[in-house]
Write a protein that holds these residues in place. Structure first.
Motif: not given
Lengths: 188, 352
Positions: A1, A172-174, A176-177, A180, A183, A186-187, B10-11, B13, B16, B22, B41, B44, B228-229, B233, B236-237, B239-240
């Motif tokens: 690769m 990409a922004g949407a 990532l949000l 998030a 996640s 899930q938490r 976050i979890t 676990r 998935p 890469l 937290p 965020n 705790t976070v 995470h 990511r938020k 950057t979004g």
């Protein structure tokens, strides 16, 4: 690769390499900075022998023809020519172009505004010259806070590129949000 | 070596979906795990991201600035033409220039909002005084960048900005010498302002950003809750949001690109400055040229002493009311002076 990636990068770099013209000649300007209305004196060397070259004065926004010149059997020429009357102050490049269209030599030239009328009038033999160079007695450009009307044309390809970049950033922004948020749920 | 267990930050676990080769390679080789430290937290929430969004604006400014600089000519005779060239001949040049302009505007707005929010939360208190001071210096550096950027257009507004810089430099004596044409005959002032805009000031800016980030990393934000976070995470938020903001800037740049004035004529004063400088312009209208030195000194001086004026005496100490009042007055004067500068008739200051 990794090998594929390197190969692709190499190919792209090869494609991006510009084809250089046969620019081996030299243009020596008597002065690298000239005032508007002054004479442009230059000497060409190491140029194609016994050739007719086209000379151009290239600026950021306009190109002016300086006529043609013939080189001798040593590949040199000498020329003195007035700057085109409609040239503006700015940074330019004097370019010599061979008959096949190749650029064979170039030299940087800075053209400065003509000396102020008062200063010119005070110089021996220059009285009256300023009036002649300022469009028939016009007082010259006046300062203004107005914005220029610049004719900006955006091509279809540019519109597509802009839309694609904006769309990609949005997606990409949407994405990532949304990731998030997943996640976070899930938490909790 | 067995592959590391991939778990949701976050979890804790197992995630998935397994990561791509890469992604795994990047995580392993770039020590991505180091970014998985825990933060509060509350970081965020959007108001806490104003600093990060300001940074995303800086990234946009750096990228677009590098592109623009490939076509910009910093000589006094070539500058204006080269900007016109960027606008009319460079593919996407007008859009890139517009993104640069709107990113600068975004950064100058978001940094003020960030400062106001940090002040409101008293996040400048011990041990975060240096974090605050680095932020204040960053704000001042951004002003200097915006100012030099304005001058580079070499239109009437830019030419007058340079004239103001020279006049201001002469007011402060030896400290201002590099900003005067007499400093050296070997390089025009415009070329030196360009050099500051693309080298000296960005280096200062990045050094201060580095210090600011370092201190935030190790002192944490002023949150008052458990960490705790994972930071990834938050990243990511952030950057979004940054990408959404940049797409908005892209749209603004496409529909409202900044113009350019006619080539500047020295010795004239017929324009007003770029709007973030209108508060200084307004003060100059009242007190003359000295206002361009006094107004920034007052604003940045106040911001600088804030941590010294509000030192925590004990755990439950409240902020002095007079300091809140003073801050509100400074903010109102700042915003009011910008509005006044925009509405007031154009005035000449250089002869005052």
């Amino acid at each position: 690769m990794m090998r594929t990636m390197l190969l692709t990068a190499g190919l792209l770099a090869g494609l991006a390499t510009p084809a250089f013209a046969h620019e081996n000649g030299v243009i020596r300007l008597a002065s690298k900075s000239l005032a508007l209305g002054a004479e442009l004196a230059m000497r060409g060397e190491k140029l194609p022998k016994n050739a007719t070259l086209r000379l151009e004065l290239r600026g950021a926004l306009s190109t002016f023809a300086l006529g043609t010149v013939s080189t001798d059997s040593a590949g040199t020429f000498q020329l003195g020519r007035s700057l085109p009357p409609d040239v503006r102050a700015g940074s330019y490049v004097v370019v010599a172009i061979a008959p096949d269209g190749d650029k064979v030599a170039q030299a940087d030239l800075s053209i400065t505004p003509a000396p102020a009328p008062d200063a010119m009038a005070a110089m021996p033999g220059m009285a009256g010259h300023a009036t002649a160079t300022t469009a028939g007695g016009d007082a010259g450009p006046r300062p203004t806070a107005e914005a220029m009307r610049v004719p900006v044309k955006t091509s279809d390809a540019e519109h597509v590129a802009m839309s694609a970049i904006i769309g990609l950033a949005l997606a990409a922004g949407a994405g990532l949000l949304a990731q998030a948020r997943r996640s976070e749920s899930q938490r909790s | 070596m067995p592959p590391r267990r991939w778990a949701s930050p976050i979890t804790d676990r197992p995630a998935p979906t397994p990561p791509t080769p890469l992604g795994r390679a990047i995580k392993e080789r770039l020590a991505w795990d180091a970014l998985e430290y825990r933060i509060a937290p509350v970081a965020n929430r959007l108001p806490y991201m104003l600093g990060g969004l300001t940074f995303s604006g800086l990234v946009s400014l750096i990228i677009t600035g590098i592109v623009l600089d490939q076509f910009y000519n910093p000589s006094p005779t070539g500058a204006h033409d080269s900007v016109l060239y960027i606008m009319t001949r460079v593919p996407l040049g007008n859009w890139v220039r517009a993104i640069h302009y709107w990113s600068a505007t975004l950064v100058l707005v978001s940094v003020v909002l960030h400062l106001v929010y940090v002040f409101r939360r008293r996040s400048y208190q011990r041990p975060r005084e240096v974090t605050w001071w680095a932020g204040v210096l960053l704000y001042a550096t951004l002003f200097a960048l915006a100012f030099t950027g304005t001058a580079l257009r070499a239109d009437q507004e830019g030419t007058e900005a340079v004239a103001h810089a020279v006049a201001g430099a002469r007011l402060v004596g030896a400290f201002g010498a590099p900003f005067t044409p007499d400093f050296t005959a070997s390089a025009p002032l415009l070329a030196r302002l360009h050099a500051m805009h693309v080298s000296f000031l960005p280096i200062v800016l990045l050094a201060l950003v580095g210090l600011h980030f370092f201190l935030i990393r190790f002192l944490g934000i002023h949150a008052g809750e458990a960490t705790t976070v994972p930071f990834t995470h938050h990243l990511r938020k952030l950057t979004g949001y940054a990408l959404l903001l940049l797409s908005c800037i892209g749209v603004l740049a496409a529909f409202f690109p900044p113009g350019i004035g006619y080539p500047g004529i020295e010795g004239a004063e017929v324009t007003k400055p770029y709007w973030p400088f209108l508060w200084i312009y307004s003060v100059e209208n009242s007190v003359g040229l000295v206002g361009m030195v006094v107004a920034p000194l007052v604003l940045f001086g106040f911001l600088f002493v804030v941590p010294l004026l509000d030192r925590p005496r004990d755990a439950g100490s409240v902020r002095p009311r007079w300091l809140i009042g003073l801050a509100v007055v400074v903010l109102l004067l700042f915003v009011g002076a910008i509005v006044h500068g925009a509405l007031a008739p154009q005035m000449q200051h250089l002869g005052m």
